[in-house]
Motif scaffolding. Structure first.
Motif, PDB file in Angstrom:
ATOM      1  N   CYS A  58     -20.649  -9.266   1.593  1.00 44.38           N
ATOM      2  CA  CYS A  58     -19.850  -9.852   0.514  1.00 44.38           C
ATOM      3  C   CYS A  58     -18.641 -10.513   1.169  1.00 44.38           C
ATOM      4  CB  CYS A  58     -19.412  -8.768  -0.466  1.00 44.38           C
ATOM      5  SG  CYS A  58     -18.331  -9.385  -1.767  1.00 44.38           S
ATOM      6  N   HIS A  59     -18.401 -11.773   0.811  1.00 40.45           N
ATOM      7  CA  HIS A  59     -17.271 -12.513   1.398  1.00 40.45           C
ATOM      8  C   HIS A  59     -16.059 -12.555   0.465  1.00 40.45           C
ATOM      9  CE1 HIS A  59     -19.655 -13.928   4.801  1.00 40.45           C
ATOM     10  NE2 HIS A  59     -20.631 -14.138   3.943  1.00 40.45           N
ATOM     11  N   ALA A  60     -16.200 -11.984  -0.728  1.00 37.67           N
ATOM     12  CA  ALA A  60     -15.112 -12.018  -1.705  1.00 37.67           C
ATOM     13  C   ALA A  60     -14.034 -10.979  -1.379  1.00 37.67           C
ATOM     14  CB  ALA A  60     -15.669 -11.767  -3.104  1.00 37.67           C
ATOM     15  N   TYR A 105     -17.100  -8.059   4.200  1.00 35.76           N
ATOM     16  CA  TYR A 105     -17.439  -6.664   3.891  1.00 35.76           C
ATOM     17  C   TYR A 105     -18.952  -6.543   3.986  1.00 35.76           C
ATOM     18  CZ  TYR A 105     -17.328  -2.126   1.540  1.00 35.76           C
ATOM     19  OH  TYR A 105     -17.450  -0.781   1.242  1.00 35.76           O
ATOM     20  N   ALA A 106     -19.433  -5.713   4.899  1.00 35.10           N
ATOM     21  CA  ALA A 106     -20.868  -5.664   5.158  1.00 35.10           C
ATOM     22  C   ALA A 106     -21.330  -4.265   5.517  1.00 35.10           C
ATOM     23  CB  ALA A 106     -21.216  -6.617   6.302  1.00 35.10           C
ATOM     24  N   ALA A 107     -22.645  -4.091   5.436  1.00 33.26           N
ATOM     25  CA  ALA A 107     -23.319  -2.880   5.895  1.00 33.26           C
ATOM     26  C   ALA A 107     -24.597  -3.311   6.600  1.00 33.26           C
ATOM     27  CB  ALA A 107     -23.648  -1.958   4.723  1.00 33.26           C
ATOM     28  N   PHE A 108     -24.998  -2.537   7.601  1.00 40.51           N
ATOM     29  CA  PHE A 108     -26.151  -2.869   8.425  1.00 40.51           C
ATOM     30  C   PHE A 108     -27.092  -1.669   8.538  1.00 40.51           C
ATOM     31  CE2 PHE A 108     -22.441  -5.177   9.788  1.00 40.51           C
ATOM     32  CZ  PHE A 108     -22.878  -6.473  10.019  1.00 40.51           C
ATOM     33  N   VAL A 109     -28.382  -1.941   8.459  1.00 41.93           N
ATOM     34  CA  VAL A 109     -29.399  -0.912   8.680  1.00 41.93           C
ATOM     35  C   VAL A 109     -30.512  -1.516   9.540  1.00 41.93           C
ATOM     36  CG1 VAL A 109     -28.932   0.323   6.524  1.00 41.93           C
ATOM     37  CG2 VAL A 109     -30.696  -1.439   6.585  1.00 41.93           C
ATOM     38  N   ILE A 110     -31.243  -0.647  10.203  1.00 43.22           N
ATOM     39  CA  ILE A 110     -32.423  -1.056  10.960  1.00 43.22           C
ATOM     40  C   ILE A 110     -33.634  -0.714  10.104  1.00 43.22           C
ATOM     41  CG2 ILE A 110     -33.782  -0.734  13.072  1.00 43.22           C
ATOM     42  CD1 ILE A 110     -31.028  -2.074  13.519  1.00 43.22           C
ATOM     43  N   GLY A 111     -34.464  -1.733   9.814  1.00 44.08           N
ATOM     44  CA  GLY A 111     -35.658  -1.553   8.991  1.00 44.08           C
ATOM     45  C   GLY A 111     -36.832  -1.001   9.781  1.00 44.08           C
ATOM     46  N   PRO A 112     -37.987  -0.829   9.133  1.00 40.93           N
ATOM     47  CA  PRO A 112     -39.156  -0.193   9.743  1.00 40.93           C
ATOM     48  C   PRO A 112     -39.644  -0.861  11.031  1.00 40.93           C
ATOM     49  CG  PRO A 112     -39.503  -0.461   7.389  1.00 40.93           C
ATOM     50  CD  PRO A 112     -38.231  -1.176   7.731  1.00 40.93           C
ATOM     51  N   ASP A 113     -39.439  -2.149  11.174  1.00 42.34           N
ATOM     52  CA  ASP A 113     -39.903  -2.846  12.380  1.00 42.34           C
ATOM     53  C   ASP A 113     -38.778  -3.128  13.371  1.00 42.34           C
ATOM     54  OD1 ASP A 113     -42.893  -3.691  12.329  1.00 42.34           O
ATOM     55  OD2 ASP A 113     -42.194  -3.884  10.267  1.00 42.34           O
ATOM     56  N   GLY A 114     -37.636  -2.485  13.183  1.00 48.90           N
ATOM     57  CA  GLY A 114     -36.530  -2.669  14.115  1.00 48.90           C
ATOM     58  C   GLY A 114     -35.634  -3.843  13.818  1.00 48.90           C
ATOM     59  N   HIS A 115     -35.836  -4.494  12.680  1.00 49.08           N
ATOM     60  CA  HIS A 115     -34.993  -5.639  12.312  1.00 49.08           C
ATOM     61  C   HIS A 115     -33.643  -5.154  11.794  1.00 49.08           C
ATOM     62  CE1 HIS A 115     -38.491  -8.061  12.895  1.00 49.08           C
ATOM     63  NE2 HIS A 115     -39.132  -7.526  11.881  1.00 49.08           N
ATOM     64  N   ASN A 116     -32.583  -5.887  12.137  1.00 47.86           N
ATOM     65  CA  ASN A 116     -31.239  -5.576  11.681  1.00 47.86           C
ATOM     66  C   ASN A 116     -31.036  -6.245  10.320  1.00 47.86           C
ATOM     67  OD1 ASN A 116     -28.544  -4.806  11.583  1.00 47.86           O
ATOM     68  ND2 ASN A 116     -27.847  -6.483  12.875  1.00 47.86           N
ATOM     69  N   ILE A 117     -30.916  -5.432   9.276  1.00 47.52           N
ATOM     70  CA  ILE A 117     -30.813  -5.934   7.907  1.00 47.52           C
ATOM     71  C   ILE A 117     -29.388  -5.696   7.413  1.00 47.52           C
ATOM     72  CG2 ILE A 117     -31.831  -5.903   5.602  1.00 47.52           C
ATOM     73  CD1 ILE A 117     -33.832  -6.472   7.947  1.00 47.52           C
ATOM     74  N   ALA A 139     -26.805 -12.005   0.837  1.00 48.03           N
ATOM     75  CA  ALA A 139     -25.540 -12.182   0.127  1.00 48.03           C
ATOM     76  C   ALA A 139     -25.428 -11.171  -1.005  1.00 48.03           C
ATOM     77  CB  ALA A 139     -25.442 -13.591  -0.433  1.00 48.03           C
ATOM     78  N   ALA A 140     -24.311 -10.506  -1.073  1.00 46.85           N
ATOM     79  CA  ALA A 140     -24.000  -9.589  -2.165  1.00 46.85           C
ATOM     80  C   ALA A 140     -22.839 -10.183  -2.958  1.00 46.85           C
ATOM     81  CB  ALA A 140     -23.618  -8.214  -1.627  1.00 46.85           C
ATOM     82  N   GLU A 141     -22.852  -9.971  -4.260  1.00 47.74           N
ATOM     83  CA  GLU A 141     -21.790 -10.513  -5.116  1.00 47.74           C
ATOM     84  C   GLU A 141     -20.540  -9.652  -5.109  1.00 47.74           C
ATOM     85  OE1 GLU A 141     -23.324 -11.313  -9.009  1.00 47.74           O
ATOM     86  OE2 GLU A 141     -24.959 -12.537  -8.224  1.00 47.74           O
ATOM     87  N   SER A 142     -20.685  -8.380  -4.701  1.00 51.66           N
ATOM     88  CA  SER A 142     -19.537  -7.476  -4.719  1.00 51.66           C
ATOM     89  C   SER A 142     -19.661  -6.462  -3.589  1.00 51.66           C
ATOM     90  CB  SER A 142     -19.459  -6.730  -6.055  1.00 51.66           C
ATOM     91  OG  SER A 142     -20.541  -5.823  -6.155  1.00 51.66           O
ATOM     92  N   ARG A 143     -18.560  -5.835  -3.299  1.00 51.24           N
ATOM     93  CA  ARG A 143     -18.568  -4.768  -2.288  1.00 51.24           C
ATOM     94  C   ARG A 143     -19.380  -3.574  -2.793  1.00 51.24           C
ATOM     95  NH1 ARG A 143     -12.507  -5.134   0.420  1.00 51.24           N
ATOM     96  NH2 ARG A 143     -12.701  -7.349   0.955  1.00 51.24           N
ATOM     97  N   GLN A 144     -19.382  -3.371  -4.092  1.00 50.97           N
ATOM     98  CA  GLN A 144     -20.185  -2.281  -4.662  1.00 50.97           C
ATOM     99  C   GLN A 144     -21.671  -2.523  -4.409  1.00 50.97           C
ATOM    100  OE1 GLN A 144     -17.705  -3.919  -6.322  1.00 50.97           O
ATOM    101  NE2 GLN A 144     -16.175  -2.288  -6.352  1.00 50.97           N
TER     102      GLN A 144
END
Length: 125
Positions: A120-122, A104-116, A68-73
């Protein structure tokens, strides 16, 4: 929604460094740590839930972890930090209206292939 999530990683040092740097914009920090086989516990501000990582030789199933992020920033900062920490792009910051109008979201693949993900829902400013 959860108390804690604990999962094994193939490279404890790489994963710990990745999550600390990627989640720094969200205020996540180490609250306890033991031997790599026990792992590290990470918690965000104002949160009772924790993320725990530990070293394992087992091949864990891929996970999707959404923070959870508090803001889009914060979502934008997470994405930049995660890429700088070695993550691979899996979806640049932006609205995902197919989930809901303010997702509002962003996605990355971490070192072990996990989708992180950071989300932010605001509504935007």
């Amino acid at each position: 929604m959860f108390d804690h999530v604990k999962f094994g990683v193939g490279s404890y040092a790489a994963s710990k460094a990745f999550f600390l740097k990627a989640l720094e914009p969200l205020g996540v920090a180490v609250v306890s740590e033991g031997a790599p086989t026990y792992g590290v516990e990470l918690v965000g501000p104002k949160s009772k839930a924790s993320l725990c990582l530990y070293q394992t030789e087992e091949k864990p199933a891929h996970l999707h972890l959404a923070f959870a992020a508090e803001s889009r920033q914060q979502v934008d900062a997470f994405y930049r930090a995660a890429l700088a920490a070695g993550g691979k792009d899996n979806g640049a910051p932006g609205l995902r209206p197919h989930y809901h109008a303010n997702y509002y979201a962003a996605f990355v693949i971490g070192p072990d292939g996990h989708n992180i993900e950071a989300v932010c829902h605001a509504p935007g400013a």
